[in-house]
Scaffold this active site. Structure first.
Site, PDB file in Angstrom:
ATOM      1  N   CYS A  70       0.486  -0.989   0.391  1.00 34.10           N
ATOM      2  CA  CYS A  70      -0.103  -0.697  -0.221  1.00 34.10           C
ATOM      3  C   CYS A  70       1.121   1.014   0.033  1.00 34.10           C
ATOM      4  O   CYS A  70       1.518   1.322   0.839  1.00 34.10           O
ATOM      5  CB  CYS A  70      -0.864   0.121   1.310  1.00 34.10           C
ATOM      6  SG  CYS A  70      -2.070   1.355   1.592  1.00 34.10           S
ATOM      7  N   CYS A 180      -1.053   3.265  -6.614  1.00 37.26           N
ATOM      8  CA  CYS A 180      -1.750   2.992  -5.689  1.00 37.26           C
ATOM      9  C   CYS A 180      -1.764   1.863  -6.150  1.00 37.26           C
ATOM     10  O   CYS A 180      -2.224   0.848  -7.456  1.00 37.26           O
ATOM     11  CB  CYS A 180      -3.189   3.343  -5.374  1.00 37.26           C
ATOM     12  SG  CYS A 180      -4.131   2.756  -4.639  1.00 37.26           S
TER      13      CYS A 180
HETATM   14  N1  DGL Z   1      -4.333   0.744  -2.179  1.00 36.31           N
HETATM   15  C1  DGL Z   1      -3.324   1.791  -1.661  1.00 36.31           C
HETATM   16  C2  DGL Z   1      -2.505   2.045  -2.295  1.00 36.31           C
HETATM   17  O1  DGL Z   1      -1.586   2.087  -2.957  1.00 36.31           O
HETATM   18  C3  DGL Z   1      -4.549   2.672  -1.014  1.00 36.31           C
HETATM   19  C4  DGL Z   1      -6.010   3.109  -1.303  1.00 36.31           C
HETATM   20  C5  DGL Z   1      -6.726   3.473  -0.702  1.00 36.31           C
HETATM   21  O2  DGL Z   1      -7.190   2.416   0.831  1.00 36.31           O
HETATM   22  O3  DGL Z   1      -7.080   4.738  -0.017  1.00 36.31           O
HETATM   23  O4  DGL Z   1      -2.138   3.407  -1.633  1.00 36.31           O
END
Ligand code: DGL
Length: 248
Positions: A70, A180
């Site tokens: 993430c 993301c």
């Molecule tokens: N999947 C996450 C990222 O890579 C977070 C997305 C979220 O929860 O807003 O930033």
């Protein structure tokens, strides 16, 4: 021992998928903080506390290393995690470095969550790469919600992306960076909607390579197992598998 992978929800499965392809004999335990997704709309303090809690959960599962799959969570918590734990903590950051090298005369367009785009960690990286003039950014926060809701329909995604990208003058750019992990689920839309000369870059493979360089790999010749956990309402293992299939 296993490798722990976590995200605010299902986005980190895109990293898990790459990891399973590159190191198929490892056992993985995946944690989705579905109750608290999306992280990108929360404050840095809130996200940091949630990531610490998720990592604590994973450390109870015999893990030899952890991937914070993430970008948002990494940008606010990775430093602190490395202070607390002595196993390797692998973070993720938007892959702007390789994207900048694609064509030095052109700019890079970075897509990420609102919080990632605001955070110091990203701006420090851009400064280090002396790329302030070569990076533009757009938050595609709603894609996280659509992915969490398993809404990958053309009638939702295409109008959203058209609206968000309508002012982009693509001639200036060589590439977009998917900053993301949830955005990987929408790759086919990016491929369809962006002009042909635009390359789509993500950090998943680089992150897994970094993981491989930092852990002791299993000597097993058998295919590894994957366990899935989440923080919200109980989600069946087959739902996680459905997301994984989508990434093929
Ligand atoms: N999947 C996450 C990222 O890579 C977070 C997305 C979220 O929860 O807003 O930033």
């Amino acid at each position: 021992m296993k490798i722990g992978v976590l995200d605010s929800g299902f986005g980190g499965l895109s990293v898990l998928k790459t990891a399973v392809e590159m190191i198929p004999n490892e056992d993985f335990v995946y944690f989705a903080d579905t109750k608290n997704a999306p992280y990108g709309r929360k404050t840095r303090k809130e996200v940091r506390a949630l990531v610490l809690k998720s990592v604590e959960f994973l450390t109870l599962h015999d893990v030899k290393g952890i991937v914070v799959a993430c970008n948002t969570g990494t940008s606010v918590a990775v430093k602190q995690l490395r202070k607390i734990y002595d196993i390797p903590i692998i973070g993720m950051e938007p892959a702007i470095k390789p994207a900048l090298q694609i064509n030095e005369q052109k700019k890079v367009l970075l897509f990420a969550t609102k919080l990632t785009l605001k955070e110091k960690k990203l701006h420090k990286l851009i400064h280090k790469l002396e790329a302030e003039e070569r990076i533009d950014m757009i938050a595609l926060q709603e894609l996280v919600r659509y992915a969490e809701d398993f809404d990958f329909s053309e009638k939702t995604i295409v109008p959203y992306l058209m609206k968000k990208l309508r002012k982009v003058s693509w001639k200036k750019y060589s590439s977009v960076v998917l900053g993301c992990t949830h955005f990987l689920f929408f790759k086919k839309y990016f491929e369809k909607m962006l002009p042909e000369h635009i390359q789509i870059v993500d950090g998943n493979e680089g992150t897994v390579r970094h993981l491989i360089n930092n852990i002791e790999l299993s000597k097993s010749k058998k295919k590894g197992k994957i366990e899935y956990f989440n923080s919200g309402k109980k989600i069946k293992q087959k739902v996680f598998k459905k997301y994984m299939k989508l990434l093929k």
